[in-house]
Design a protein around this motif. Structure first.
Motif, PDB file in Angstrom:
ATOM      1  N   VAL A 149    -110.983 -23.712 -12.287  1.00 18.30           N
ATOM      2  CA  VAL A 149    -111.025 -22.253 -12.131  1.00 18.30           C
ATOM      3  C   VAL A 149    -111.772 -21.621 -13.297  1.00 18.30           C
ATOM      4  CG1 VAL A 149    -109.623 -20.151 -12.091  1.00 18.30           C
ATOM      5  CG2 VAL A 149    -108.956 -22.126 -10.708  1.00 18.30           C
ATOM      6  N   LYS A 150    -111.459 -22.081 -14.512  1.00 19.12           N
ATOM      7  CA  LYS A 150    -112.131 -21.530 -15.697  1.00 19.12           C
ATOM      8  C   LYS A 150    -113.618 -21.860 -15.687  1.00 19.12           C
ATOM      9  CE  LYS A 150    -108.085 -21.456 -18.752  1.00 19.12           C
ATOM     10  NZ  LYS A 150    -107.472 -21.987 -20.001  1.00 19.12           N
ATOM     11  N   LEU A 151    -113.943 -23.090 -15.274  1.00 21.77           N
ATOM     12  CA  LEU A 151    -115.342 -23.513 -15.207  1.00 21.77           C
ATOM     13  C   LEU A 151    -116.135 -22.632 -14.249  1.00 21.77           C
ATOM     14  CD1 LEU A 151    -117.467 -25.756 -15.965  1.00 21.77           C
ATOM     15  CD2 LEU A 151    -116.749 -26.911 -13.862  1.00 21.77           C
ATOM     16  N   VAL A 152    -115.573 -22.421 -13.056  1.00 18.10           N
ATOM     17  CA  VAL A 152    -116.262 -21.631 -12.043  1.00 18.10           C
ATOM     18  C   VAL A 152    -116.351 -20.170 -12.470  1.00 18.10           C
ATOM     19  CG1 VAL A 152    -116.080 -20.740  -9.699  1.00 18.10           C
ATOM     20  CG2 VAL A 152    -115.721 -23.168 -10.136  1.00 18.10           C
ATOM     21  N   GLU A 153    -115.257 -19.631 -13.024  1.00 20.93           N
ATOM     22  CA  GLU A 153    -115.277 -18.238 -13.467  1.00 20.93           C
ATOM     23  C   GLU A 153    -116.338 -18.008 -14.533  1.00 20.93           C
ATOM     24  OE1 GLU A 153    -111.318 -17.369 -14.737  1.00 20.93           O
ATOM     25  OE2 GLU A 153    -110.660 -16.723 -12.738  1.00 20.93           O
ATOM     26  N   ARG A 154    -116.569 -19.013 -15.356  1.00 21.36           N
ATOM     27  CA  ARG A 154    -117.519 -18.862 -16.455  1.00 21.36           C
ATOM     28  C   ARG A 154    -118.966 -19.072 -16.016  1.00 21.36           C
ATOM     29  NH1 ARG A 154    -117.499 -18.527 -21.863  1.00 21.36           N
ATOM     30  NH2 ARG A 154    -119.172 -19.533 -23.060  1.00 21.36           N
ATOM     31  N   TYR A 155    -119.196 -20.011 -15.125  1.00 20.01           N
ATOM     32  CA  TYR A 155    -120.573 -20.417 -14.852  1.00 20.01           C
ATOM     33  C   TYR A 155    -121.089 -20.070 -13.456  1.00 20.01           C
ATOM     34  CZ  TYR A 155    -120.357 -22.984 -19.233  1.00 20.01           C
ATOM     35  OH  TYR A 155    -120.233 -23.308 -20.550  1.00 20.01           O
ATOM     36  N   LEU A 156    -120.201 -19.798 -12.488  1.00 21.94           N
ATOM     37  CA  LEU A 156    -120.705 -19.481 -11.155  1.00 21.94           C
ATOM     38  C   LEU A 156    -121.203 -18.042 -11.130  1.00 21.94           C
ATOM     39  CD1 LEU A 156    -121.036 -20.485  -8.204  1.00 21.94           C
ATOM     40  CD2 LEU A 156    -118.893 -19.309  -7.690  1.00 21.94           C
ATOM     41  N   PRO A 157    -122.482 -17.824 -10.849  1.00 22.66           N
ATOM     42  CA  PRO A 157    -122.991 -16.452 -10.827  1.00 22.66           C
ATOM     43  C   PRO A 157    -122.612 -15.744  -9.534  1.00 22.66           C
ATOM     44  CG  PRO A 157    -124.738 -17.978 -10.240  1.00 22.66           C
ATOM     45  CD  PRO A 157    -123.523 -18.815 -10.575  1.00 22.66           C
ATOM     46  N   ASP A 158    -122.936 -14.477  -9.465  1.00 22.12           N
ATOM     47  CA  ASP A 158    -122.766 -13.724  -8.234  1.00 22.12           C
ATOM     48  C   ASP A 158    -123.537 -14.428  -7.110  1.00 22.12           C
ATOM     49  OD1 ASP A 158    -122.043 -10.785  -7.137  1.00 22.12           O
ATOM     50  OD2 ASP A 158    -123.997 -11.406  -6.343  1.00 22.12           O
ATOM     51  N   PRO A 159    -123.019 -14.409  -5.874  1.00 17.26           N
ATOM     52  CA  PRO A 159    -123.718 -15.083  -4.776  1.00 17.26           C
ATOM     53  C   PRO A 159    -125.186 -14.691  -4.625  1.00 17.26           C
ATOM     54  CG  PRO A 159    -121.521 -14.494  -4.068  1.00 17.26           C
ATOM     55  CD  PRO A 159    -121.699 -13.901  -5.438  1.00 17.26           C
ATOM     56  N   TYR A 160    -125.529 -13.463  -4.996  1.00 15.07           N
ATOM     57  CA  TYR A 160    -126.940 -13.061  -4.916  1.00 15.07           C
ATOM     58  C   TYR A 160    -127.779 -13.859  -5.912  1.00 15.07           C
ATOM     59  CZ  TYR A 160    -131.170 -10.257  -5.365  1.00 15.07           C
ATOM     60  OH  TYR A 160    -132.483  -9.849  -5.431  1.00 15.07           O
ATOM     61  N   ILE A 161    -127.275 -14.043  -7.138  1.00 17.11           N
ATOM     62  CA  ILE A 161    -127.982 -14.849  -8.131  1.00 17.11           C
ATOM     63  C   ILE A 161    -128.039 -16.298  -7.665  1.00 17.11           C
ATOM     64  CG2 ILE A 161    -128.021 -15.566 -10.543  1.00 17.11           C
ATOM     65  CD1 ILE A 161    -128.465 -12.559 -10.051  1.00 17.11           C
ATOM     66  N   PHE A 162    -126.946 -16.781  -7.075  1.00 17.48           N
ATOM     67  CA  PHE A 162    -126.887 -18.148  -6.564  1.00 17.48           C
ATOM     68  C   PHE A 162    -127.984 -18.394  -5.539  1.00 17.48           C
ATOM     69  CE2 PHE A 162    -125.292 -21.294  -3.503  1.00 17.48           C
ATOM     70  CZ  PHE A 162    -124.926 -22.337  -4.341  1.00 17.48           C
ATOM     71  N   VAL A 163    -128.169 -17.452  -4.617  1.00 16.54           N
ATOM     72  CA  VAL A 163    -129.167 -17.654  -3.570  1.00 16.54           C
ATOM     73  C   VAL A 163    -130.586 -17.538  -4.128  1.00 16.54           C
ATOM     74  CG1 VAL A 163    -129.434 -15.273  -2.710  1.00 16.54           C
ATOM     75  CG2 VAL A 163    -129.617 -17.187  -1.127  1.00 16.54           C
ATOM     76  N   LEU A 164    -130.791 -16.741  -5.163  1.00 16.68           N
ATOM     77  CA  LEU A 164    -132.108 -16.682  -5.793  1.00 16.68           C
ATOM     78  C   LEU A 164    -132.443 -18.013  -6.464  1.00 16.68           C
ATOM     79  CD1 LEU A 164    -132.164 -13.122  -7.452  1.00 16.68           C
ATOM     80  CD2 LEU A 164    -133.039 -13.813  -5.219  1.00 16.68           C
ATOM     81  N   LEU A 165    -131.473 -18.566  -7.206  1.00 13.84           N
ATOM     82  CA  LEU A 165    -131.694 -19.855  -7.859  1.00 13.84           C
ATOM     83  C   LEU A 165    -131.906 -20.966  -6.833  1.00 13.84           C
ATOM     84  CD1 LEU A 165    -128.977 -19.640 -10.679  1.00 13.84           C
ATOM     85  CD2 LEU A 165    -131.451 -19.371 -10.930  1.00 13.84           C
ATOM     86  N   LEU A 166    -131.138 -20.907  -5.743  1.00 12.36           N
ATOM     87  CA  LEU A 166    -131.269 -21.901  -4.687  1.00 12.36           C
ATOM     88  C   LEU A 166    -132.653 -21.825  -4.044  1.00 12.36           C
ATOM     89  CD1 LEU A 166    -129.266 -24.011  -3.635  1.00 12.36           C
ATOM     90  CD2 LEU A 166    -128.666 -22.437  -1.794  1.00 12.36           C
TER      91      LEU A 166
END
Length: 435
Positions: free
Chosen positions: A10-27
Motif C-alpha cells: 500500500v505504501k509503495l503504491v501510494e508513493r509511486y503510482l501516479p494518477d491514471p492520466y500520468i500512467f496512460v501517458l507513460l504507457l
C-alpha cells in the motif's frame, strides 16, 4: 500475516503510482518505444498507428461514461438508496462490511461486468455511511470482485466462440458455453475465488489505528430542492406524468427484449439503469438534479480512454501484442499452454485492456498452438479470458468508474489490489493447470 504483507505494498503504491492520466501517458511512450525497438517499426509509422487509432474507443467510452452516470442516477433514487442502506445494516463490523461488499461485487460482476462495477462501488459508499471501516480497502474490495467477470455470464471470449460464424470458427468450430463458462474447471475456479477474494480482503483489514476512514457526511449527496413556479416550462420539468410515460415505455421495451430471448450486454445494462432511474425519480427535474451530481466523476473516462485506444492500435498494428504472445507459446507444451496463455494474456491486458480486442490479438497465436500441441482449446480460450480479468486488478482503465463513484484515486486502492493479484494469480494458475 496478509495485513502485514499489504502494508508495504500500500505504501509503495501510494508513493509511486501516479494518477491514471500520468500512467496512460507513460504507457503510451513505453509502447511506442517498444514498437520501434522490437518490431522494427519506424517512429513515423508508430505515430500513424497511434493517431489513427486514438478515437477507436469513442463508442465504448460513451458506454462506460453511461455506466457511471446511469448507475449513479439509479442509486440516487430514494428506493435504491433505501435498499442499499437496508443491505448495509447486515454489516455490524468493519470485517463484515469488507466481506459483504466483496461478495455482492463478485455476484454482480459474474452476472454482468458493467453491473458489477457500479453496484460494488455504490454499495461500498452505503456501507461506509454506517460502519467505521478503512475506506480504501472497502472500495478496493468492491473493485476486486470484478476479477470473475470473464468467467461469468457476460464473458466476451466464451460468448464470442459460442457464436456461429465467429472469426475463428474455421479453426475450432463453435464451442458451447457448457465447455467454457459452465465447464467444471471454470465453475471450480469461480467458486474458489468466491471464497478466497473475500477472505484475503478480510485478512488485509488494517488495525483501527492504521485505518483510513471517511466522514460519512462527505458521502452524502446534495438534497434535491423543488422550486415550483407558474412557468409552463417549470411545470413540464416537474411533471410526474411526463417522466413516468417515457420511463415505462423504456421498461416495456426491455420486457419485450427479454421475452424474445435477449441477453445482458453493456447497452442493455445502461438502458435498464436509465429507465428504472427515470421511473423512480418521477419528475424530469429530479433526474436532472441527479445527473448533475453524476457527471462530475466522468472526467477520467473522457480524457483517458482515447489514449488507451491509441495504445491498443500500436499494440495490434505493429504486431507487438502478437510477438509477446508468441514468445510465451514458443516454450509451452500441451500441459502448460493454458498456464502460459493465462500469463501472456495478463501482460497483454496491461496494454490492451479490452477482452474482445485482446482475443482478436491472441486467438491467431493461441488457437493454432493449442491445435498443434493437442491442448484443450476451450481451456486455453478461458485461460486468455482469465488472464484478461486477472490484471484488471492493477489496470486503472477499469477502475475509473469505481473510483469516480467512490471519490478516490487509483493509488488509494491499488496496493490492496496488488496483493489480491498475487493470491488470485496463484489460484487461477493452479486450477487452469491441474483441475
Amino acid at each position: 500475516m496478509l495485513n502485514a504483507a499489504a502494508k508495504p505494498l500500500v505504501k509503495l503504491v501510494e508513493r509511486y503510482l501516479p494518477d491514471p492520466y500520468i500512467f496512460v501517458l507513460l504507457l503510451s511512450l513505453l509502447v511506442s518505444a517498444a514498437a520501434v525497438l522490437w518490431q522494427q517499426q519506424s517512429a513515423l509509422q508508430v505515430l500513424q498507428y497511434w493517431g489513427d487509432g486514438f478515437w477507436g474507443l469513442l463508442s465504448f467510452s460513451m458506454q462506460m461514461l453511461l455506466v457511471l452516470i446511469t448507475g449513479f442516477m439509479l442509486a440516487n433514487t430514494p428506493l435504491v438508496k433505501g435498499m442499499l442502506d437496508r443491505l448495509a445494516k447486515l454489516a455490524g463490523s468493519a470485517g463484515q462490511a469488507i466481506v459483504l461488499v466483496t461478495l455482492v461485487s463478485l455476484a454482480a460482476s459474474w452476472l454482468n461486468w458493467g453491473f458489477g462495477l457500479v453496484v460494488g462501488a455504490l454499495f461500498a459508499k452505503a456501507l461506509a455511511k454506517r460502519v467505521k471501516v478503512d475506506y480504501r480497502l472497502l472500495v478496493a474490495s468492491a473493485y476486486s470482485g470484478f476479477i470473475v467477470w470473464h468467467g461469468g455470464l457476460a464473458g466476451s471470449i466464451p460468448l464470442t466462440i459460442a457464436t456461429a460464424n465467429h472469426f475463428s470458427a474455421g479453426q475450432i468450430g463453435v464451442i458451447p458455453t457448457s465447455d467454457t463458462i459452465f465447464a467444471g474447471f471454470n465453475l471450480l475456479l469461480v467458486a474458489a475465488l468466491f471464497i478466497a477474494v473475500p477472505l484475503v480482503n478480510y485478512l488485509m483489514l488494517p488495525k483501527a489505528e492504521d485505518s483510513v476512514c471517511i466522514d460519512p457526511a462527505k458521502l452524502r449527496d446534495n438534497a434535491y430542492i423543488s422550486n415550483p413556479s407558474d412557468r409552463p416550462a417549470d411545470k413540464l420539468e416537474n411533471s410526474l406524468v411526463l417522466g413516468l410515460l417515457v420511463g415505462f415505455a423504456g421498461l416495456a421495451y426491455l420486457v419485450q427484449y427479454f421475452v424474445k430471448g435477449g441477453g445482458l450486454n453493456l447497452n442493455i445494462v445502461n438502458f435498464l439503469f436509465l429507465f428504472i432511474a427515470i421511473v423512480l425519480h418521477g419528475t424530469p427535474s429530479r433526474l436532472l438534479h441527479s445527473l448533475q451530481q453524476a457527471i462530475k466523476g466522468g472526467a477520467g473516462i473522457v480524457i483517458q480512454f482515447p489514449f488507451y485506444a491509441g495504445i491498443m492500435a500500436i499494440m495490434l498494428q505493429s504486431g507487438l501484442a502478437q510477438s509477446m504472445s508468441q514468445w510465451f507459446v514458443s516454450f509451452a507444451t500441451a500441459e502448460t499452454l493454458a498456464f502460459w496463455s493465462f500469463i501472456s494474456a495478463g501482460i497483454v491486458n496491461i496494454f490492451v485492456p479490452s477482452g474482445g480486442g485482446q482475443w482478436a490479438v491472441q486467438a491467431p497465436v493461441m488457437l493454432p498452438a493449442a491445435l498443434q500441441l493437442g491442448a484443450d482449446v476451450s481451456r486455453v480460450a478461458m485461460a486468455v479470458a482469465w488472464g484478461d480479468a486477472w490484471t484488471n486488478l492493477i489496470q486503472p482503465f477499469w477502475a475509473l468508474p469505481v473510483l469516480a463513484i467512490a471519490g478516490l484515486k487509483a493509488k488509494d486502492i491499488m496496493g490492496f489490489c496488488l496483493l489480491q493479484l498475487i493470491v488470485t494469480g496463484i489460484i487461477i494458475s493452479l486450477v487452469l493447470s491441474f483441475a
